[in-house]
Design a protein around this motif. Sequence first.
Motif, PDB file in Angstrom:
ATOM      1  N   GLN A  94       0.838  -1.201   0.000  1.00 33.87           N
ATOM      2  CA  GLN A  94       0.000   0.000   0.000  1.00 33.87           C
ATOM      3  C   GLN A  94       0.872   1.250   0.000  1.00 33.87           C
ATOM      4  OE1 GLN A  94      -3.434  -0.502  -0.255  1.00 33.87           O
ATOM      5  NE2 GLN A  94      -2.644  -2.605  -0.506  1.00 33.87           N
ATOM      6  N   TYR A  95       1.863   1.284   0.885  1.00 36.67           N
ATOM      7  CA  TYR A  95       2.856   2.366   0.928  1.00 36.67           C
ATOM      8  C   TYR A  95       3.927   1.987   1.943  1.00 36.67           C
ATOM      9  CZ  TYR A  95      -0.513   3.687   4.609  1.00 36.67           C
ATOM     10  OH  TYR A  95      -1.387   3.676   5.658  1.00 36.67           O
ATOM     11  N   TYR A  96       4.995   2.793   1.946  1.00 33.57           N
ATOM     12  CA  TYR A  96       6.103   2.612   2.882  1.00 33.57           C
ATOM     13  C   TYR A  96       6.096   3.785   3.860  1.00 33.57           C
ATOM     14  CZ  TYR A  96       7.448  -0.371  -1.022  1.00 33.57           C
ATOM     15  OH  TYR A  96       7.431  -1.301  -2.025  1.00 33.57           O
ATOM     16  N   PHE A  97       6.588   3.538   5.071  1.00 29.52           N
ATOM     17  CA  PHE A  97       6.665   4.630   6.047  1.00 29.52           C
ATOM     18  C   PHE A  97       7.727   4.308   7.082  1.00 29.52           C
ATOM     19  CE2 PHE A  97       3.762   1.563   7.887  1.00 29.52           C
ATOM     20  CZ  PHE A  97       4.044   1.583   9.251  1.00 29.52           C
ATOM     21  N   GLN A  98       8.136   5.332   7.810  1.00 31.94           N
ATOM     22  CA  GLN A  98       9.120   5.172   8.882  1.00 31.94           C
ATOM     23  C   GLN A  98       8.465   5.467  10.223  1.00 31.94           C
ATOM     24  OE1 GLN A  98      12.472   7.656   7.221  1.00 31.94           O
ATOM     25  NE2 GLN A  98      13.600   5.773   7.668  1.00 31.94           N
ATOM     26  N   ALA A  99       8.700   4.548  11.172  1.00 33.54           N
ATOM     27  CA  ALA A  99       8.225   4.795  12.540  1.00 33.54           C
ATOM     28  C   ALA A  99       9.209   5.689  13.273  1.00 33.54           C
ATOM     29  CB  ALA A  99       8.045   3.482  13.284  1.00 33.54           C
ATOM     30  N   ASP A 100      10.466   5.545  12.971  1.00 36.09           N
ATOM     31  CA  ASP A 100      11.523   6.430  13.448  1.00 36.09           C
ATOM     32  C   ASP A 100      12.654   6.339  12.429  1.00 36.09           C
ATOM     33  OD1 ASP A 100      13.139   4.130  14.086  1.00 36.09           O
ATOM     34  OD2 ASP A 100      11.971   3.915  15.925  1.00 36.09           O
ATOM     35  N   GLU A 101      13.769   6.977  12.702  1.00 37.05           N
ATOM     36  CA  GLU A 101      14.840   7.032  11.706  1.00 37.05           C
ATOM     37  C   GLU A 101      15.470   5.663  11.443  1.00 37.05           C
ATOM     38  OE1 GLU A 101      17.704   9.920  12.806  1.00 37.05           O
ATOM     39  OE2 GLU A 101      16.365  11.627  12.520  1.00 37.05           O
ATOM     40  N   ASP A 102      15.328   4.733  12.384  1.00 33.66           N
ATOM     41  CA  ASP A 102      16.002   3.454  12.253  1.00 33.66           C
ATOM     42  C   ASP A 102      15.093   2.329  11.782  1.00 33.66           C
ATOM     43  OD1 ASP A 102      18.409   4.558  13.176  1.00 33.66           O
ATOM     44  OD2 ASP A 102      17.775   4.299  15.262  1.00 33.66           O
ATOM     45  N   GLN A 103      13.802   2.559  11.720  1.00 35.71           N
ATOM     46  CA  GLN A 103      12.880   1.472  11.385  1.00 35.71           C
ATOM     47  C   GLN A 103      11.933   1.909  10.281  1.00 35.71           C
ATOM     48  OE1 GLN A 103      11.583  -1.144  14.750  1.00 35.71           O
ATOM     49  NE2 GLN A 103      12.098   0.643  15.991  1.00 35.71           N
ATOM     50  N   THR A 104      11.976   1.141   9.176  1.00 32.64           N
ATOM     51  CA  THR A 104      11.148   1.446   8.017  1.00 32.64           C
ATOM     52  C   THR A 104      10.237   0.258   7.747  1.00 32.64           C
ATOM     53  OG1 THR A 104      12.961   2.768   7.108  1.00 32.64           O
ATOM     54  CG2 THR A 104      11.174   2.169   5.605  1.00 32.64           C
ATOM     55  N   PHE A 105       8.985   0.543   7.451  1.00 34.31           N
ATOM     56  CA  PHE A 105       7.988  -0.504   7.288  1.00 34.31           C
ATOM     57  C   PHE A 105       7.226  -0.335   5.978  1.00 34.31           C
ATOM     58  CE2 PHE A 105       8.578   0.237  11.825  1.00 34.31           C
ATOM     59  CZ  PHE A 105       8.770  -1.045  12.322  1.00 34.31           C
TER      60      PHE A 105
END
Length: 881
Positions: free
Chosen positions: A782-793
Amino acid sequence: MGYTDEDLEELWRKAELADIIDSYEYINLIRNASLADRFSTSTLSPEALDRLKNPRRGPPPLADADLELSMKMFFTNITEDAYAQIAQAIRQREPNVKVYTHHQVKKHIENLSGVEPIWSDMCINSCVGYTGKNFDLEKCPRCFEPRYDPVQSRIAKKKVPQQRFVTLLLGLQLQSFFATLEHAELMQYRVLKTEQNLHRVDVEGRPIEVFEDVFNGKQYLDAVRRGDIKPGDPVLMFSIDGAQLYASKQSDVWIYIWVIFDVPPSHRYKKAYVLPGAVIPGPRKPKHLESFLFPGFHHLSAIQRDGLGLWDPRLDTTYISHPYLHIGTADGPGMAFLCGLSGHHGRMACRLLCGTPGRHPDGSGHYYPMLQQPTFPPGLIVPNSMHEDLDVRTLPKAGDGDYNTIIERITECRTNAQYESVRRDTGITRPCIFLGLPRDHLLPVPHCFGSDCMHLWTFNVGDELIPLWHGEFSVKAPDSRNGWTWGALMDKDEWAKHGQLVANATPFLPGSFDRPPRNPAEKIHSGYKAWEYYLYLYGICTSILFGVLEDRFYKNFVELVGAVRILGQFRITLQQLDEAQEKIYNFVEGFEREYVDRLPERIHFVRPWIHVLTHHVEETKNKGPPICSSQWTMERMIGSLGQELRSHQSPYANLAQRAVLRSQMNALSKMYTFLGVEDPVNKLPMGSLDLGNGYVLLPKREKSPKNVSTAAGIAIHLAMEERGIESVRRPRILKWARLRLPNGQVARSVFKEATMNVARGIRMARNIKITLENETRFAEVQYYFQADEDQTFALVSLYSQHDEHLYRESLGTSIACEYHGERELRVIPVEDIKSVVALVLHKFPHKETPSFYLIEKPGLEIAVLTGVGHDELAEIDDDAT
C-alpha cells in the motif's frame, strides 16, 4: 558474376573436401602463431606489438583539458555531421575552447585506448576471408569473384576491396582491465573464488555442493590443479552468433565476443566489460568460418604462446600472462560451424560429442535423436535406425566420443564417398579451429563447448511445443493432425483466446521483468525474442494451459518447466540438480511416449534440443550454472550494437564502426573517471533515502504526514504496539512511494501506482514476495513509512495461501492466490521484502471466481548477469517532482 544462393550452395558443396585441407592449414598457422610472424607484423603497428609485451603502467596522460570535452561529445553516439555542428557552436560561443575535429578525436581515442581495429578483406559472397592461407589471393577460391572492386579501384587508383570485416584483438583490450587499481582488484575475483573452492575440496575434503559460477565446475578445477590455469591468467569465454539486423530484408551478420570470467558476475556480463571480437558482414553467412576467425584466433594463440604483458597496479609490477580459453559457445547451427560438426540432422548430431546415434525415417537422410525403436512396417529395414531402445538414464556423457581418433579418420579420406561415410558415422565434418591453440591453454575439445541454454530453452522449445499444440508442426503421412490429441490450441478461437491471455498479462508484469511477451497468436512469427519466449513458456503457460492441455501433455510440459527453472538459477544446489535431472528424464521419456508413440512418421518430432537437454545437469557439474556461459550475453550485445546503428544505407560498415568504438570506449572507461560507466544500481535520485543493506526508499514522498484509513490505522497501531513503538490508534503517516531492493528491483506501491498515467502503459510493480513468520507469502504494497529514523515498514495487503490443488497438479510450477484487500492488512519491516513479482488475474477452470497466478522473474539472476537494465532509471524520470 551475380551468383544466386543456389549456385553458391552447389559450389560450396563441391568444396567440402577442400574445406578439410583448408581447415588444417589454418589450424597449423594458428598452432605456429607468434607476435613476430607476418600475420602479426603486417596487421599491427610496431607500437601495439611492443605494448603487448610491455604494457603501459597506468592510463596515458591526455593531450590537454579540452580533449576531455571532445571525447565526451564523441561518445554520445551522435552522427559526424551533428558532432561538427555542435563543435562549431561551441567555438563560436567559447573561442578559447579547443574543440577537436571528429577525425582528430577519433585518432586520439585509438591511441589512448590502445585498441587498433584489424580490417581484413573478404569475398563479396562471404565465401572466405582473405586471411591466413588466403592472405595474398586476388579472387575467391570458391566462387571466383574478384577480391577488389574493379570500378572503385580504377577511380581511386588503388586496390579497393569489395567487402571487409573487422577484428578487435583480445590482448589489446585485456590490458585495459589492469589500467587502474580499481579494475585490477576486480580481476582478482576468480583467484579468490578458486582458492576458496580448492580449499573446500582438496584441504577440507568436502565436495562442491552449490554451483554458482564456472569456478565450481569440475573441469575448471581440474585445469587449475594441472597448472594449465595460473593466478595471473585471464580465463575466457568465446561466443559467436548470427544476427538479423532487419526483419524485413536479408541482413545476416555474424558477431563474436569475449567474456572475461575473472571479473565478478555483477560486472562480467555488462557491455562495458564484454569485449567485441569481430563483425562479419552478410547478407550471406560465412562459409569458411576459419578464415574469418583466423585474425582473432591467431592473435590468441600468439599471446598464449609468447605471453601477454599485464601491469598490476596493486604491486606496481609487470608480468607475463597466458590467457586460457575455457568455453566456446554458439547456437546449434553456429556450433556446427565452430566445431566442425555435421549439423543438427546428422546421425551423430550431439554438439557435445557423446556418441548417441540418431534414427531417420525411411527415404530421408535427416536423423533425429529418437530413443525408442520405431515400429516400421513388417519387413522394412531402415539402415542406421533399427538399433534397440536407448535408456535416457544411461546415455553416454558429453565428450565420451574419441575426438582425436575421429579427426584422424577424417584426414585419411581421399574420396567424397569415404568422407560422406565417416561424416555420417562420426558427426564430424572437419577439424575444429580450437585445435590450433596450445593444449595447456585450452579446455580440450569437445569439453570446451558450451550447451547454449538460451537458444535451447527459448527458440528451440518454443518452435516445437507451440506449433504442436497449435497444429502448425509438420505432419507426414499417414499421420494426421486430426489425431493429435495434444492440439488444444488448434481451434482458431482457442488460439486467439490463448494469445489474448498472454497479452493480458503485460500490465501485471513489472518493468524489471524486461520485455513482456507479445500476443503469440499475432506476433510469434514476427521476431519473437528469446526473453519473450522465456516469460511466455516458463512464466505464463504453466497457468493458462492448466485445464486446457490434456493432463498427460500438461504434466509432461511442467516437468520441463520445473527443470529449466532450476537450471536457470545462478545458484544451484546438488539436491536441486538431482531434482532437475529426474524432471528432464521424465520429460524426455514422456515426450516420446505421449507425442511420438514409436510411429515412424513422427520421428521428426524428436528434435536435437531434446537430446541436448539430457546433458544439462552433468554439464552444470562440469562447467557451473548454464546461464554463466550462455548466449544471453551475446543476445544483449547484438541488441545494443543494433540500437546504435546510424546508417541504414551501409549497415554492415556502420555496425563494424560501432563495435570498434564500443571496444575503445570500454577500454577508456576503465582508464579515465570522466568516461566511467555509471552503475544504475548505485545511482540514486534526488530525495531518496539509503536504509542500508541494499534497501533504498525512493520518491515520491508526501510533503507532510496525513491520516490513514481506519483499517490501515488499526494495522499500523497493532504492529507498533507489538514492537514497543509508541503509536495512536489512527496515526498520521508520511508515505513513501517506492523501495529499491538489494537485487536492484524497484517495488512500487498502491500509493504510487494510483497516481500514474495508465495510458502510458504502466506495468504493475507493487506485488512482492515476502518472508512472514518464516513462511514465504505474497502481498500488495500500500505504501512505505518510517516509525523512526532506524525502522522502516511497509503496509501490505496479504494474498491468500496458494491453491493446493493447482500447485499439486502443476508439479509446483503454478501458484495462484486470492486477493483480500483491506481484510488482510499487515505491517512488515522492509527487510522482509525479497523480490518484486507479478500476480496476474486469471480465471482457472476449476475455480468459480478469478484469482491471481504468480510469475517470479524467471531466473532473476539472468537479467542481472546479462546486463539487462532495471526499471528504476525510467522511474526517476516519472518522479522528477
